[in-house]
Design a protein around this motif. Structure first.
Motif, PDB file in Angstrom:
ATOM      1  N   ASP A 183       5.309  37.655  46.120  1.00 29.82           N
ATOM      2  CA  ASP A 183       3.886  37.563  45.796  1.00 29.82           C
ATOM      3  C   ASP A 183       3.011  37.688  47.039  1.00 29.82           C
ATOM      4  OD1 ASP A 183       4.431  37.282  43.103  1.00 29.82           O
ATOM      5  OD2 ASP A 183       4.450  35.110  43.185  1.00 29.82           O
ATOM      6  N   HIS A 184       3.315  38.655  47.874  1.00 32.49           N
ATOM      7  CA  HIS A 184       2.571  38.853  49.121  1.00 32.49           C
ATOM      8  C   HIS A 184       1.121  39.232  48.869  1.00 32.49           C
ATOM      9  CE1 HIS A 184       1.429  40.148  53.045  1.00 32.49           C
ATOM     10  NE2 HIS A 184       1.314  41.383  52.661  1.00 32.49           N
ATOM     11  N   LEU A 185       0.871  40.117  47.917  1.00 29.17           N
ATOM     12  CA  LEU A 185      -0.476  40.551  47.559  1.00 29.17           C
ATOM     13  C   LEU A 185      -0.632  40.503  46.049  1.00 29.17           C
ATOM     14  CD1 LEU A 185      -0.923  43.714  49.825  1.00 29.17           C
ATOM     15  CD2 LEU A 185      -2.168  41.567  50.022  1.00 29.17           C
ATOM     16  N   ALA A 186      -1.861  40.258  45.608  1.00 31.23           N
ATOM     17  CA  ALA A 186      -2.158  40.290  44.176  1.00 31.23           C
ATOM     18  C   ALA A 186      -3.548  40.888  43.994  1.00 31.23           C
ATOM     19  CB  ALA A 186      -2.090  38.893  43.573  1.00 31.23           C
ATOM     20  N   PHE A 187      -3.630  41.880  43.155  1.00 32.22           N
ATOM     21  CA  PHE A 187      -4.885  42.556  42.833  1.00 32.22           C
ATOM     22  C   PHE A 187      -5.232  42.142  41.411  1.00 32.22           C
ATOM     23  CE2 PHE A 187      -2.415  44.876  45.877  1.00 32.22           C
ATOM     24  CZ  PHE A 187      -3.327  45.186  46.870  1.00 32.22           C
ATOM     25  N   VAL A 188      -6.141  41.196  41.277  1.00 35.25           N
ATOM     26  CA  VAL A 188      -6.362  40.559  39.975  1.00 35.25           C
ATOM     27  C   VAL A 188      -7.848  40.317  39.715  1.00 35.25           C
ATOM     28  CG1 VAL A 188      -4.097  39.421  40.031  1.00 35.25           C
ATOM     29  CG2 VAL A 188      -6.105  38.218  40.902  1.00 35.25           C
ATOM     30  N   HIS A 189      -8.125  39.912  38.482  1.00 36.32           N
ATOM     31  CA  HIS A 189      -9.484  39.564  38.064  1.00 36.32           C
ATOM     32  C   HIS A 189      -9.654  38.068  37.858  1.00 36.32           C
ATOM     33  CE1 HIS A 189     -10.567  43.766  37.519  1.00 36.32           C
ATOM     34  NE2 HIS A 189      -9.362  43.929  37.004  1.00 36.32           N
ATOM     35  N   LEU A 190      -8.591  37.284  38.072  1.00 39.07           N
ATOM     36  CA  LEU A 190      -8.677  35.835  37.870  1.00 39.07           C
ATOM     37  C   LEU A 190      -7.751  35.108  38.837  1.00 39.07           C
ATOM     38  CD1 LEU A 190      -9.668  33.349  36.311  1.00 39.07           C
ATOM     39  CD2 LEU A 190      -7.875  33.802  34.624  1.00 39.07           C
ATOM     40  N   GLY A 191      -8.330  34.189  39.603  1.00 37.30           N
ATOM     41  CA  GLY A 191      -7.534  33.407  40.534  1.00 37.30           C
ATOM     42  C   GLY A 191      -8.136  32.030  40.756  1.00 37.30           C
ATOM     43  N   PHE A 192      -7.264  31.052  40.968  1.00 34.98           N
ATOM     44  CA  PHE A 192      -7.647  29.660  41.224  1.00 34.98           C
ATOM     45  C   PHE A 192      -7.156  29.316  42.627  1.00 34.98           C
ATOM     46  CE2 PHE A 192      -7.000  30.339  36.753  1.00 34.98           C
ATOM     47  CZ  PHE A 192      -8.135  29.788  36.189  1.00 34.98           C
ATOM     48  N   GLU A 193      -8.094  29.132  43.557  1.00 33.80           N
ATOM     49  CA  GLU A 193      -7.782  28.935  44.966  1.00 33.80           C
ATOM     50  C   GLU A 193      -7.974  27.466  45.334  1.00 33.80           C
ATOM     51  OE1 GLU A 193      -8.604  32.247  48.308  1.00 33.80           O
ATOM     52  OE2 GLU A 193     -10.373  31.381  47.382  1.00 33.80           O
ATOM     53  N   PHE A 194      -6.878  26.789  45.644  1.00 34.02           N
ATOM     54  CA  PHE A 194      -6.867  25.368  45.981  1.00 34.02           C
ATOM     55  C   PHE A 194      -6.913  25.238  47.500  1.00 34.02           C
ATOM     56  CE2 PHE A 194      -5.136  25.738  41.816  1.00 34.02           C
ATOM     57  CZ  PHE A 194      -5.372  24.536  41.157  1.00 34.02           C
ATOM     58  N   TRP A 195      -8.001  24.668  48.037  1.00 32.19           N
ATOM     59  CA  TRP A 195      -8.188  24.574  49.483  1.00 32.19           C
ATOM     60  C   TRP A 195      -7.715  23.231  50.019  1.00 32.19           C
ATOM     61  CZ3 TRP A 195      -8.931  28.340  52.760  1.00 32.19           C
ATOM     62  CH2 TRP A 195      -9.345  29.573  52.247  1.00 32.19           C
ATOM     63  N   ASN A 196      -6.775  23.303  50.953  1.00 35.53           N
ATOM     64  CA  ASN A 196      -6.259  22.129  51.677  1.00 35.53           C
ATOM     65  C   ASN A 196      -5.632  21.076  50.758  1.00 35.53           C
ATOM     66  OD1 ASN A 196      -6.904  23.040  54.342  1.00 35.53           O
ATOM     67  ND2 ASN A 196      -9.039  22.648  53.861  1.00 35.53           N
ATOM     68  N   TRP A 197      -5.024  21.512  49.683  1.00 35.15           N
ATOM     69  CA  TRP A 197      -4.306  20.597  48.787  1.00 35.15           C
ATOM     70  C   TRP A 197      -2.868  20.456  49.276  1.00 35.15           C
ATOM     71  CZ3 TRP A 197      -5.513  19.166  43.340  1.00 35.15           C
ATOM     72  CH2 TRP A 197      -6.879  19.265  43.063  1.00 35.15           C
ATOM     73  N   THR A 217      -5.686  25.463  54.833  1.00 29.25           N
ATOM     74  CA  THR A 217      -4.634  26.065  54.025  1.00 29.25           C
ATOM     75  C   THR A 217      -5.173  26.355  52.631  1.00 29.25           C
ATOM     76  OG1 THR A 217      -3.803  23.938  53.260  1.00 29.25           O
ATOM     77  CG2 THR A 217      -2.807  24.857  55.274  1.00 29.25           C
ATOM     78  N   PHE A 218      -4.528  27.294  51.986  1.00 29.13           N
ATOM     79  CA  PHE A 218      -4.888  27.599  50.603  1.00 29.13           C
ATOM     80  C   PHE A 218      -3.634  27.888  49.805  1.00 29.13           C
ATOM     81  CE2 PHE A 218      -5.086  31.557  52.994  1.00 29.13           C
ATOM     82  CZ  PHE A 218      -4.348  32.430  52.211  1.00 29.13           C
ATOM     83  N   GLN A 219      -3.724  27.572  48.523  1.00 30.37           N
ATOM     84  CA  GLN A 219      -2.699  27.925  47.545  1.00 30.37           C
ATOM     85  C   GLN A 219      -3.460  28.545  46.389  1.00 30.37           C
ATOM     86  OE1 GLN A 219       0.279  24.564  46.938  1.00 30.37           O
ATOM     87  NE2 GLN A 219      -1.397  23.556  48.000  1.00 30.37           N
ATOM     88  N   THR A 220      -3.012  29.697  45.956  1.00 28.76           N
ATOM     89  CA  THR A 220      -3.725  30.397  44.898  1.00 28.76           C
ATOM     90  C   THR A 220      -2.770  30.701  43.755  1.00 28.76           C
ATOM     91  OG1 THR A 220      -5.068  31.445  46.619  1.00 28.76           O
ATOM     92  CG2 THR A 220      -5.242  32.339  44.400  1.00 28.76           C
ATOM     93  N   VAL A 221      -3.204  30.375  42.560  1.00 25.50           N
ATOM     94  CA  VAL A 221      -2.484  30.758  41.347  1.00 25.50           C
ATOM     95  C   VAL A 221      -3.335  31.848  40.703  1.00 25.50           C
ATOM     96  CG1 VAL A 221      -1.615  30.028  39.101  1.00 25.50           C
ATOM     97  CG2 VAL A 221      -1.493  28.459  41.066  1.00 25.50           C
ATOM     98  N   VAL A 222      -2.751  33.029  40.527  1.00 28.73           N
ATOM     99  CA  VAL A 222      -3.491  34.142  39.948  1.00 28.73           C
ATOM    100  C   VAL A 222      -2.870  34.563  38.622  1.00 28.73           C
ATOM    101  CG1 VAL A 222      -4.239  34.992  42.208  1.00 28.73           C
ATOM    102  CG2 VAL A 222      -2.188  35.958  41.156  1.00 28.73           C
ATOM    103  N   ASP A 223      -3.708  35.105  37.771  1.00 29.01           N
ATOM    104  CA  ASP A 223      -3.291  35.669  36.493  1.00 29.01           C
ATOM    105  C   ASP A 223      -3.198  37.174  36.700  1.00 29.01           C
ATOM    106  OD1 ASP A 223      -3.248  36.864  33.936  1.00 29.01           O
ATOM    107  OD2 ASP A 223      -4.350  35.184  33.058  1.00 29.01           O
ATOM    108  N   ARG A 224      -1.985  37.699  36.694  1.00 25.77           N
ATOM    109  CA  ARG A 224      -1.788  39.123  36.964  1.00 25.77           C
ATOM    110  C   ARG A 224      -2.132  40.006  35.776  1.00 25.77           C
ATOM    111  NH1 ARG A 224       3.534  40.761  39.592  1.00 25.77           N
ATOM    112  NH2 ARG A 224       2.249  42.582  39.974  1.00 25.77           N
ATOM    113  N   ASP A 225      -2.346  39.406  34.602  1.00 23.02           N
ATOM    114  CA  ASP A 225      -2.593  40.201  33.404  1.00 23.02           C
ATOM    115  C   ASP A 225      -4.014  40.094  32.856  1.00 23.02           C
ATOM    116  OD1 ASP A 225       0.096  41.059  33.382  1.00 23.02           O
ATOM    117  OD2 ASP A 225       0.708  39.273  32.291  1.00 23.02           O
ATOM    118  N   ALA A 226      -4.825  39.198  33.374  1.00 18.83           N
ATOM    119  CA  ALA A 226      -6.178  39.016  32.840  1.00 18.83           C
ATOM    120  C   ALA A 226      -7.017  40.267  33.085  1.00 18.83           C
ATOM    121  CB  ALA A 226      -6.848  37.806  33.479  1.00 18.83           C
TER     122      ALA A 226
END
Length: 183
Positions: free
Chosen positions: A142-156, A4-13
């Motif tokens: 938040d189905h899709l995000a096209f960004v330059h910055l993301g933090f992907e948390f694996w199996n948290w 599993t993954f959870q991703t927090v992305v910055d949509r404005d960076a």
């Protein structure tokens, strides 16, 4: 099973902002013991190096009994992030200029390909005729995000809402998105 993954992305960076903002977030996560400082291969899916969980990783989640986490991969180049838990391919995408929602996402096929190759792409809104950067369009849930910055948390275990909000504040109040999935 799967991962599993959870991703927090910055949509404005911007591409120029992403490395600096990523460093600020990682520095804080290291200072709080949520992750370790050195990113290493083997802590995320694929070959991406990721920060192993730190001794206080449980401070970032709602229920520490939900499992033991793997790493946090930090992406600072153009990237397409997605959610995969639900059938969201039928999601509505809304123009940020006029708010019109579109269910037929075929209009986005070529722009998504351009974004994947270059990190830049625009889409002409069929309702208001404005030319809008692909990254600015709003995908339902938040189905899709096209960004330059993301933090992907694996199996948290599930990230706490307060933790995700704090990441948003660290990113200068930029718009963030939270995407979840399983592979």
């Amino acid at each position: 099973m799967g991962d599993t993954f959870q991703t927090v992305v910055d949509r404005d960076a911007t591409p120029d902002d992403a490395p600096r903002l990523a460093r600020a977030v990682v520095d804080l996560l290291v200072a709080e013991g949520i992750v370790l400082a050195e990113a290493e291969p083997g802590w995320a899916l694929g070959d991406d190096p990721a920060h192993p969980p730190g001794p206080h990783w449980h401070r970032a989640v709602t229920d520490a009994l939900g499992g033991s986490p793997e790493g946090v991969a930090v992406h600072t180049r153009h990237h397409i992030f997605y959610s995969s838990f639900d059938d969201r391919w039928a999601a509505v995408v809304a123009c940020p200029c006029c708010g019109t929602g579109l269910r037929d996402t075929a209009l986005f096929s070529a722009p998504i390909d351009r974004w994947y190759r270059t990190g830049e792409s625009d889409v002409d809104c069929p309702a208001c005729s404005e030319t809008v950067p692909l990254a600015a369009w709003n995908w339902t849930e938040d189905h899709l995000a096209f960004v330059h910055l993301g933090f992907e948390f694996w199996n948290w275990p599930r990230l706490a809402e307060e933790f995700r909000a704090r990441l948003g504040r660290l990113l200068g109040g930029h718009r963030t998105a939270y995407l979840t999935g399983k592979v």
